[in-house]
Design a protein around this motif. Structure first.
Motif, PDB file in Angstrom:
ATOM      1  N   MET A   1       0.819  -1.191   0.000  1.00 19.82           N
ATOM      2  CA  MET A   1       0.000   0.000   0.000  1.00 19.82           C
ATOM      3  C   MET A   1       0.865   1.258   0.000  1.00 19.82           C
ATOM      4  O   MET A   1       1.855   1.353   0.723  1.00 19.82           O
ATOM      5  CB  MET A   1      -0.905   0.012   1.226  1.00 19.82           C
TER       6      MET A   1
ATOM      7  N   VAL B   1      -6.700  -1.743  -5.974  1.00 18.64           N
ATOM      8  CA  VAL B   1      -7.212  -1.999  -4.626  1.00 18.64           C
ATOM      9  C   VAL B   1      -6.081  -2.355  -3.670  1.00 18.64           C
ATOM     10  O   VAL B   1      -6.076  -1.951  -2.500  1.00 18.64           O
ATOM     11  CB  VAL B   1      -8.276  -3.115  -4.658  1.00 18.64           C
TER      12      VAL B   1
ATOM     13  N   CYS C   1      -3.721   1.270  -3.375  1.00 17.12           N
ATOM     14  CA  CYS C   1      -4.233   2.624  -3.133  1.00 17.12           C
ATOM     15  C   CYS C   1      -5.176   2.681  -1.934  1.00 17.12           C
ATOM     16  O   CYS C   1      -6.102   1.874  -1.831  1.00 17.12           O
ATOM     17  CB  CYS C   1      -4.969   3.144  -4.367  1.00 17.12           C
ATOM     18  N   MET C   2      -4.939   3.668  -1.078  1.00 17.15           N
ATOM     19  CA  MET C   2      -5.855   3.932   0.019  1.00 17.15           C
ATOM     20  C   MET C   2      -6.994   4.843  -0.411  1.00 17.15           C
ATOM     21  O   MET C   2      -8.080   4.816   0.165  1.00 17.15           O
ATOM     22  CB  MET C   2      -5.104   4.582   1.182  1.00 17.15           C
ATOM     23  N   THR C   3      -6.753   5.656  -1.438  1.00 12.66           N
ATOM     24  CA  THR C   3      -7.747   6.629  -1.885  1.00 12.66           C
ATOM     25  C   THR C   3      -8.225   6.262  -3.285  1.00 12.66           C
ATOM     26  O   THR C   3      -7.420   6.117  -4.208  1.00 12.66           O
ATOM     27  CB  THR C   3      -7.164   8.053  -1.895  1.00 12.66           C
ATOM     28  N   ILE C   4      -9.520   6.111  -3.423  1.00 10.87           N
ATOM     29  CA  ILE C   4     -10.141   5.742  -4.700  1.00 10.87           C
ATOM     30  C   ILE C   4     -11.054   6.874  -5.142  1.00 10.87           C
ATOM     31  O   ILE C   4     -11.856   7.384  -4.347  1.00 10.87           O
ATOM     32  CB  ILE C   4     -10.977   4.451  -4.573  1.00 10.87           C
TER      33      ILE C   4
ATOM     34  N   MET D   1     -14.047  -1.798  -1.518  1.00 10.94           N
ATOM     35  CA  MET D   1     -13.874  -0.400  -1.123  1.00 10.94           C
ATOM     36  C   MET D   1     -13.863  -0.205   0.395  1.00 10.94           C
ATOM     37  O   MET D   1     -13.679   0.913   0.879  1.00 10.94           O
ATOM     38  CB  MET D   1     -14.984   0.454  -1.734  1.00 10.94           C
TER      39      MET D   1
ATOM     40  N   HIS E   1     -12.422   0.039   4.037  1.00 13.01           N
ATOM     41  CA  HIS E   1     -11.122   0.476   4.561  1.00 13.01           C
ATOM     42  C   HIS E   1     -10.363   1.347   3.558  1.00 13.01           C
ATOM     43  O   HIS E   1      -9.149   1.510   3.669  1.00 13.01           O
ATOM     44  CB  HIS E   1     -10.257  -0.725   4.974  1.00 13.01           C
ATOM     45  N   LYS E   2     -11.094   1.912   2.593  1.00 13.59           N
ATOM     46  CA  LYS E   2     -10.533   2.898   1.674  1.00 13.59           C
ATOM     47  C   LYS E   2     -11.222   4.236   1.921  1.00 13.59           C
ATOM     48  O   LYS E   2     -12.271   4.299   2.566  1.00 13.59           O
ATOM     49  CB  LYS E   2     -10.765   2.496   0.209  1.00 13.59           C
ATOM     50  N   GLU E   3     -10.614   5.306   1.393  1.00 12.72           N
ATOM     51  CA  GLU E   3     -11.317   6.575   1.302  1.00 12.72           C
ATOM     52  C   GLU E   3     -11.797   6.686  -0.132  1.00 12.72           C
ATOM     53  O   GLU E   3     -11.000   6.723  -1.065  1.00 12.72           O
ATOM     54  CB  GLU E   3     -10.402   7.756   1.660  1.00 12.72           C
TER      55      GLU E   3
END
Length: 287
Positions: free
Chosen positions: A2, A53, A56-59, A91, A93-95
């Motif tokens: 990540m 996925v 990336c933490m931000t989608i 999605m 645990h993502k922002e």
């Protein structure tokens, strides 16, 4: 592995491509899926969904996220991506950021626990987007109207964000601007801005001597009765979302030229639209 300074761009149109390029120019690592038929620089990494996925933490999802409520809005992709429990699970645990998210949230109960944010509801996005829309509308008028907007008589129907921005631009160009509104306070603001104010309900009660009409009201305010009062050669540009505020069938029978101009920022000014989305998301992340 990540990367906390990475963004995953999924689907969308030229705005999403411009957004990806702008994020990369800021030094971010950017992965993209669903922009197959759009040119991207080497700074943006075309990737599979699984890689995005995992890295990336931000989608960032498109505007709108979905049209049909079942698949991701990805007109430049050779694949379809179903919006279901499986996608919503990825999605977690993502922002997740996107535009007009209501239909997405209805696809799975898992969105109830996800960190998902709709940038379309932000005031700074709406205001800046209105400015770009107004600029594009004026560009259409310059291209389609055979006369000049300088000294031309223009009607702007509606005094929301787009109507205000449009009236200001037209007045700055030297047009004679009339703006329609319903509320007395809006009528007062129109008048002190140097424009002529008219009640929307009274359109069509007399001769409408306008060269160009811009509609921003998403309701039928230009039925046959009102259209028949427009002067010959008048151009009508409808900026309202579908089905718009103009009876297009009646306009055709009356010989009135119309342009239904939807989603102008994405079509006419994708780079500016991408910047607006980026800045709005940056603001939301800071908060």
């Amino acid at each position: 592995m990540m990367d906390i300074n990475s963004f995953g761009i999924l689907g969308g149109d030229k705005r999403q491509a411009a957004l990806a390029e702008s994020l990369a120019a800021d030094g971010c690592t950017v992965y993209a899926w669903g922009l197959d038929r759009l040119p991207l620089s080497e700074d943006v990494r075309r990737s599979r969904l699984e890689e995005i996925v995992s890295r990336c933490m931000t989608i960032i999802l498109p505007l709108p996220v979905t049209v049909d409520g079942k698949t991701l809005n990805a007109p430049y992709s050779g694949e379809t991506l179903a919006l279901d429990d499986s996608f919503a699970g990825l999605m977690q645990h993502k922002e997740v950021y996107g535009g007009r998210m209501a239909k997405l949230f209805a696809t799975s109960s898992l969105w109830d626990t996800a960190e998902a944010y709709d940038y379309y509801t932000r005031e700074e996005f709406a205001v800046r987007n209105a400015g770009v829309t107004a600029e594009a509308a004026v560009a259409i008028a310059v291209r389609e109207y055979e006369g000049s907007l300088i000294g031309g008589r223009c009607l702007v129907a509606g005094y929301g964000r787009i109507g205000r921005a449009l009236a200001s631009l037209l007045r700055g160009m030297g047009a004679q601007v009339t703006v329609s509104a319903r509320r007395p306070r809006d009528m007062a603001w129109i008048e002190i801005s140097g424009c002529r104010a008219v009640q929307t309900e009274k359109l069509g009660e007399g001769e409408e001597p306008y060269d160009v009409v811009f509609n921003t009201i998403p309701a039928l305010v230009f039925p046959k009765r009102v259209l028949s009062r427009l002067k010959p050669g008048c151009l009508v540009i409808d900026l309202a979302s579908a089905p718009g505020g103009v009876d297009f069938a009646a306009a055709e029978k009356l010989g009135i030229r119309t342009v239904h101009a939807l989603s102008l920022p994405g079509k006419v000014s994708p780079r500016a639209a991408g910047e607006i989305i980026k800045q709005t998301i940056y603001n939301m992340m800071e908060e």
